[in-house]
Scaffold this motif. Sequence first.
Motif, PDB file in Angstrom:
ATOM      1  N   UNK A  63      40.449  37.316  36.848  1.00 45.14           N
ATOM      2  CA  UNK A  63      39.657  37.535  35.539  1.00 45.14           C
ATOM      3  C   UNK A  63      38.441  38.730  35.657  1.00 45.14           C
ATOM      4  N   UNK A  64      38.064  38.837  37.117  1.00 45.24           N
ATOM      5  CA  UNK A  64      37.196  39.889  37.328  1.00 45.24           C
ATOM      6  C   UNK A  64      37.858  41.088  37.157  1.00 45.24           C
ATOM      7  N   UNK A  65      39.091  41.104  37.714  1.00 48.24           N
ATOM      8  CA  UNK A  65      39.728  42.689  37.447  1.00 48.24           C
ATOM      9  C   UNK A  65      39.926  42.630  36.008  1.00 48.24           C
ATOM     10  N   UNK A  66      40.416  41.975  35.270  1.00 46.04           N
ATOM     11  CA  UNK A  66      40.566  42.038  33.744  1.00 46.04           C
ATOM     12  C   UNK A  66      39.450  42.816  33.190  1.00 46.04           C
ATOM     13  N   UNK A  67      38.260  41.922  33.395  1.00 47.75           N
ATOM     14  CA  UNK A  67      37.217  42.350  32.798  1.00 47.75           C
ATOM     15  C   UNK A  67      36.557  43.940  33.475  1.00 47.75           C
ATOM     16  N   UNK A  68      36.833  43.813  34.339  1.00 51.51           N
ATOM     17  CA  UNK A  68      36.384  45.222  35.045  1.00 51.51           C
ATOM     18  C   UNK A  68      37.309  46.424  34.294  1.00 51.51           C
ATOM     19  N   UNK A  69      38.440  46.262  34.278  1.00 49.56           N
ATOM     20  CA  UNK A  69      39.427  47.244  33.684  1.00 49.56           C
ATOM     21  C   UNK A  69      38.771  47.636  32.307  1.00 49.56           C
ATOM     22  N   UNK A  70      38.530  46.508  31.434  1.00 49.17           N
ATOM     23  CA  UNK A  70      38.109  46.773  30.217  1.00 49.17           C
ATOM     24  C   UNK A  70      36.572  47.439  30.167  1.00 49.17           C
ATOM     25  N   UNK A  71      35.779  47.415  31.121  1.00 49.13           N
ATOM     26  CA  UNK A  71      34.641  48.062  31.379  1.00 49.13           C
ATOM     27  C   UNK A  71      34.455  49.421  31.961  1.00 49.13           C
ATOM     28  N   UNK A  72      35.720  49.818  32.590  1.00 47.66           N
ATOM     29  CA  UNK A  72      35.623  51.283  32.984  1.00 47.66           C
ATOM     30  C   UNK A  72      36.574  52.055  32.052  1.00 47.66           C
ATOM     31  N   UNK A 127      41.712  56.341  42.854  1.00 42.16           N
ATOM     32  CA  UNK A 127      40.360  56.497  42.615  1.00 42.16           C
ATOM     33  C   UNK A 127      40.184  55.306  41.427  1.00 42.16           C
ATOM     34  N   UNK A 128      40.971  55.351  40.338  1.00 45.41           N
ATOM     35  CA  UNK A 128      40.736  53.965  39.301  1.00 45.41           C
ATOM     36  C   UNK A 128      40.811  52.850  40.130  1.00 45.41           C
ATOM     37  N   UNK A 129      41.732  52.540  41.022  1.00 42.56           N
ATOM     38  CA  UNK A 129      41.719  51.172  41.750  1.00 42.56           C
ATOM     39  C   UNK A 129      40.504  51.037  42.396  1.00 42.56           C
ATOM     40  N   UNK A 130      39.851  51.861  43.090  1.00 42.01           N
ATOM     41  CA  UNK A 130      38.586  51.750  43.803  1.00 42.01           C
ATOM     42  C   UNK A 130      37.531  51.290  42.687  1.00 42.01           C
ATOM     43  N   UNK A 131      37.474  51.994  41.713  1.00 44.86           N
ATOM     44  CA  UNK A 131      36.475  51.804  40.645  1.00 44.86           C
ATOM     45  C   UNK A 131      36.412  50.527  40.105  1.00 44.86           C
ATOM     46  N   UNK A 132      37.660  50.081  39.711  1.00 50.65           N
ATOM     47  CA  UNK A 132      37.891  48.403  39.427  1.00 50.65           C
ATOM     48  C   UNK A 132      37.513  47.643  40.163  1.00 50.65           C
ATOM     49  N   UNK A 133      37.810  47.726  41.549  1.00 53.41           N
ATOM     50  CA  UNK A 133      37.518  46.886  42.538  1.00 53.41           C
ATOM     51  C   UNK A 133      36.182  46.788  42.645  1.00 53.41           C
ATOM     52  N   UNK A 134      35.361  47.861  42.628  1.00 48.78           N
ATOM     53  CA  UNK A 134      33.875  47.778  42.820  1.00 48.78           C
ATOM     54  C   UNK A 134      33.353  47.086  41.632  1.00 48.78           C
ATOM     55  N   UNK A 135      33.655  47.492  40.479  1.00 40.38           N
ATOM     56  CA  UNK A 135      33.192  46.833  39.386  1.00 40.38           C
ATOM     57  C   UNK A 135      33.450  45.082  39.351  1.00 40.38           C
ATOM     58  N   UNK A 136      34.773  44.860  39.662  1.00 40.35           N
ATOM     59  CA  UNK A 136      35.285  43.603  39.787  1.00 40.35           C
ATOM     60  C   UNK A 136      34.269  42.944  40.831  1.00 40.35           C
ATOM     61  N   UNK A 137      34.013  43.191  42.137  1.00 34.50           N
ATOM     62  CA  UNK A 137      33.332  42.875  43.035  1.00 34.50           C
ATOM     63  C   UNK A 137      31.658  42.699  42.606  1.00 34.50           C
ATOM     64  N   UNK A 138      31.359  43.431  41.650  1.00 36.79           N
ATOM     65  CA  UNK A 138      30.028  43.143  41.171  1.00 36.79           C
ATOM     66  C   UNK A 138      29.839  41.972  40.119  1.00 36.79           C
ATOM     67  N   UNK A 139      30.943  41.919  39.437  1.00 31.68           N
ATOM     68  CA  UNK A 139      31.034  40.873  38.475  1.00 31.68           C
ATOM     69  C   UNK A 139      31.265  39.548  39.327  1.00 31.68           C
ATOM     70  N   UNK A 140      32.011  39.587  40.220  1.00 29.47           N
ATOM     71  CA  UNK A 140      31.990  38.126  41.123  1.00 29.47           C
ATOM     72  C   UNK A 140      30.890  37.843  41.716  1.00 29.47           C
ATOM     73  N   UNK A 141      30.055  38.696  42.226  1.00 33.41           N
ATOM     74  CA  UNK A 141      28.820  38.488  42.761  1.00 33.41           C
ATOM     75  C   UNK A 141      27.813  38.061  41.656  1.00 33.41           C
ATOM     76  N   UNK A 142      27.901  38.501  40.465  1.00 28.94           N
ATOM     77  CA  UNK A 142      26.962  38.201  39.380  1.00 28.94           C
ATOM     78  C   UNK A 142      27.378  36.834  39.182  1.00 28.94           C
ATOM     79  N   UNK A 143      28.662  36.153  39.176  1.00 27.39           N
ATOM     80  CA  UNK A 143      28.863  34.886  38.971  1.00 27.39           C
ATOM     81  C   UNK A 143      28.761  34.098  40.068  1.00 27.39           C
ATOM     82  N   UNK A 144      27.992  34.538  41.121  1.00 24.65           N
ATOM     83  CA  UNK A 144      27.726  33.584  42.282  1.00 24.65           C
ATOM     84  C   UNK A 144      28.750  33.664  43.213  1.00 24.65           C
ATOM     85  N   UNK A 145      29.914  34.353  42.980  1.00 28.29           N
ATOM     86  CA  UNK A 145      31.290  34.052  44.112  1.00 28.29           C
ATOM     87  C   UNK A 145      31.121  35.279  44.941  1.00 28.29           C
TER      88      UNK A 145
END
Length: 80
Positions: free
Chosen positions: A68-77, A44-62
Motif C-alpha cells: 500500500x505504501x508503494x501504491x500510494x507513493x506511485x500516485x504521489x510521484x 531512478x524512478x524506482x529509487x524515488x518511489x522507494x524513498x517516498x514509500x519509506x517515508x509513508x511507512x515511517x509516518x504510519x509508525x512502521x
Amino acid sequence: MKIVVFWMPPDELSTAAVRRLIEKAGADRVGDDAVEELGKILEDFAVKVGKEATGLARHAGRKTVKAQDIQLAIKRIPPP
C-alpha cells in the motif's frame, strides 16, 4: 558523530531484464543504448518511489514498507 555512507551499485537492474521488458513491449530489435537509457530511467524512478514509500511507512509508525505504501507513493510521484 556517526557518518553513514549510502552506496548503490550503478546497475541494480540487469541489462538482460531491461532488454526483455522492451522486447515484451513489442520491439523486434533493441539497441544497447536503449537498454542503458531505459535502465537508468527505471532505476531512478524506482529509487524515488522507494524513498517516498519509506517515508509513508515511517509516518504510519512502521519500519516495514508495504504494498500500500508503494501504491500510494506511485500516485504521489510524477512519472519520468
